[in-house]
Design a protein around this motif. Structure first.
Motif, PDB file in Angstrom:
ATOM      1  N   PHE A  20      11.328  34.394  18.570  1.00 43.73           N
ATOM      2  CA  PHE A  20      12.208  33.268  18.234  1.00 43.73           C
ATOM      3  C   PHE A  20      11.522  31.937  18.525  1.00 43.73           C
ATOM      4  CE2 PHE A  20      16.405  35.808  18.782  1.00 43.73           C
ATOM      5  CZ  PHE A  20      16.301  36.282  17.489  1.00 43.73           C
ATOM      6  N   GLY A  21      10.848  31.848  19.658  1.00 45.55           N
ATOM      7  CA  GLY A  21      10.137  30.624  20.014  1.00 45.55           C
ATOM      8  C   GLY A  21       9.096  30.252  18.962  1.00 45.55           C
ATOM      9  N   MET A  22       8.379  31.237  18.456  1.00 42.15           N
ATOM     10  CA  MET A  22       7.388  30.965  17.406  1.00 42.15           C
ATOM     11  C   MET A  22       8.072  30.557  16.101  1.00 42.15           C
ATOM     12  SD  MET A  22       4.378  33.799  18.073  1.00 42.15           S
ATOM     13  CE  MET A  22       5.462  35.220  18.092  1.00 42.15           C
ATOM     14  N   GLY A  51      20.462  27.140  12.867  1.00 40.88           N
ATOM     15  CA  GLY A  51      21.171  26.931  14.122  1.00 40.88           C
ATOM     16  C   GLY A  51      20.662  27.977  15.098  1.00 40.88           C
ATOM     17  N   ALA A  52      20.441  27.599  16.338  1.00 42.08           N
ATOM     18  CA  ALA A  52      19.876  28.565  17.285  1.00 42.08           C
ATOM     19  C   ALA A  52      20.432  28.381  18.685  1.00 42.08           C
ATOM     20  CB  ALA A  52      18.353  28.429  17.313  1.00 42.08           C
ATOM     21  N   ILE A  53      20.607  29.499  19.358  1.00 43.06           N
ATOM     22  CA  ILE A  53      20.948  29.516  20.778  1.00 43.06           C
ATOM     23  C   ILE A  53      19.920  30.418  21.453  1.00 43.06           C
ATOM     24  CG2 ILE A  53      22.656  30.065  22.519  1.00 43.06           C
ATOM     25  CD1 ILE A  53      24.760  29.854  20.304  1.00 43.06           C
ATOM     26  N   ILE A  54      19.029  29.798  22.199  1.00 43.38           N
ATOM     27  CA  ILE A  54      17.950  30.545  22.835  1.00 43.38           C
ATOM     28  C   ILE A  54      18.172  30.669  24.339  1.00 43.38           C
ATOM     29  CG2 ILE A  54      15.443  30.650  23.188  1.00 43.38           C
ATOM     30  CD1 ILE A  54      16.331  31.046  20.263  1.00 43.38           C
ATOM     31  N   ASP A 127      19.990  34.578  20.706  1.00 40.83           N
ATOM     32  CA  ASP A 127      19.165  35.357  21.630  1.00 40.83           C
ATOM     33  C   ASP A 127      20.051  35.887  22.753  1.00 40.83           C
ATOM     34  OD1 ASP A 127      16.992  36.512  22.841  1.00 40.83           O
ATOM     35  OD2 ASP A 127      16.104  34.638  23.533  1.00 40.83           O
ATOM     36  N   GLU A 128      20.284  37.189  22.743  1.00 35.93           N
ATOM     37  CA  GLU A 128      21.099  37.880  23.766  1.00 35.93           C
ATOM     38  C   GLU A 128      22.475  37.216  23.936  1.00 35.93           C
ATOM     39  OE1 GLU A 128      19.920  40.606  25.293  1.00 35.93           O
ATOM     40  OE2 GLU A 128      17.740  40.481  25.154  1.00 35.93           O
TER      41      GLU A 128
END
Length: 185
Positions: A20-22, A51-54, A127-128
């Motif tokens: 995801f980071g990449m 849209g992202a939740i890391i 992410d999780e």
């Protein structure tokens, strides 16, 4: 494809968060390539469609959900009118004026999803999203994921729990030490 939910599953340390980071240009890859929307790599225009939740939810604890999302919408250039829509989507409209500090972990996670949905992204990365939640909170997140997919948003979810991926995803990628060992329905 639009409306699909893809699960990335693997044990802790398999490379889910790193991937995801990449993909989001927060980690520089050492090799490999990818395409977003038919375009090589990730640029600023591409990021506007995602849209992202890391990480764990992080908002101003003393502000209400509405005020926190107002700040996020101003930063992202999203319409203020979207705030009530996304709060309804995640089931927090009745608590929109309550301060973030009064929210349970599940409510905080749902507010994060609302924040990621403010710009009506084509792709949502989670992410999780059920980490640390009680059974009721897990069910609520599953329902939200399914509802967002029905709206046509493509969702990519990472988890180390195959059971969670089976309950929410149409496709799966299994990672082991940074390598996809399976990809398919």
């Amino acid at each position: 494809k639009s409306g699909e939910t893809i699960g990335i599953v693997g044990p802790t340390g398999s490379g889910k968060s790193t991937t995801f980071g990449m993909l989001l240009s927060t980690i520089n890859p050492t090799s490999g390539s990818w395409k977003w929307f038919g375009k090589e790599g990730t640029d600023t225009e591409t990021l506007k469609k995602i849209g992202a939740i890391i990480e764990q939810p992080n908002f101003y604890p003393y502000l209400s959900a509405y005020k926190n999302l107002k700040i996020v919408s101003e930063i992202k250039g999203a319409k203020i009118s979207r705030i009530d829509e996304v709060l309804t989507l995640v089931g927090l409209i009745d608590r929109k004026n309550d301060s973030f500090s009064t929210y349970s972990l599940g409510m905080k996670q749902r507010l994060s999803i609302a924040s990621a949905m403010l710009c009506n992204p084509e792709v949502l990365i989670l992410d999780e999203p059920t980490n640390g939640l009680d059974p009721e909170g897990i069910i609520q997140i599953r329902e939200i994921i399914n509802n967002i997919a029905k709206l046509g948003t493509t969702i990519i979810v990472a988890s180390h729990l195959l059971d969670e991926i089976e309950k929410t995803c149409s496709h799966v990628i299994v990672l082991k030490q940074g390598v996809a060992i399976y990809s398919g329905p």
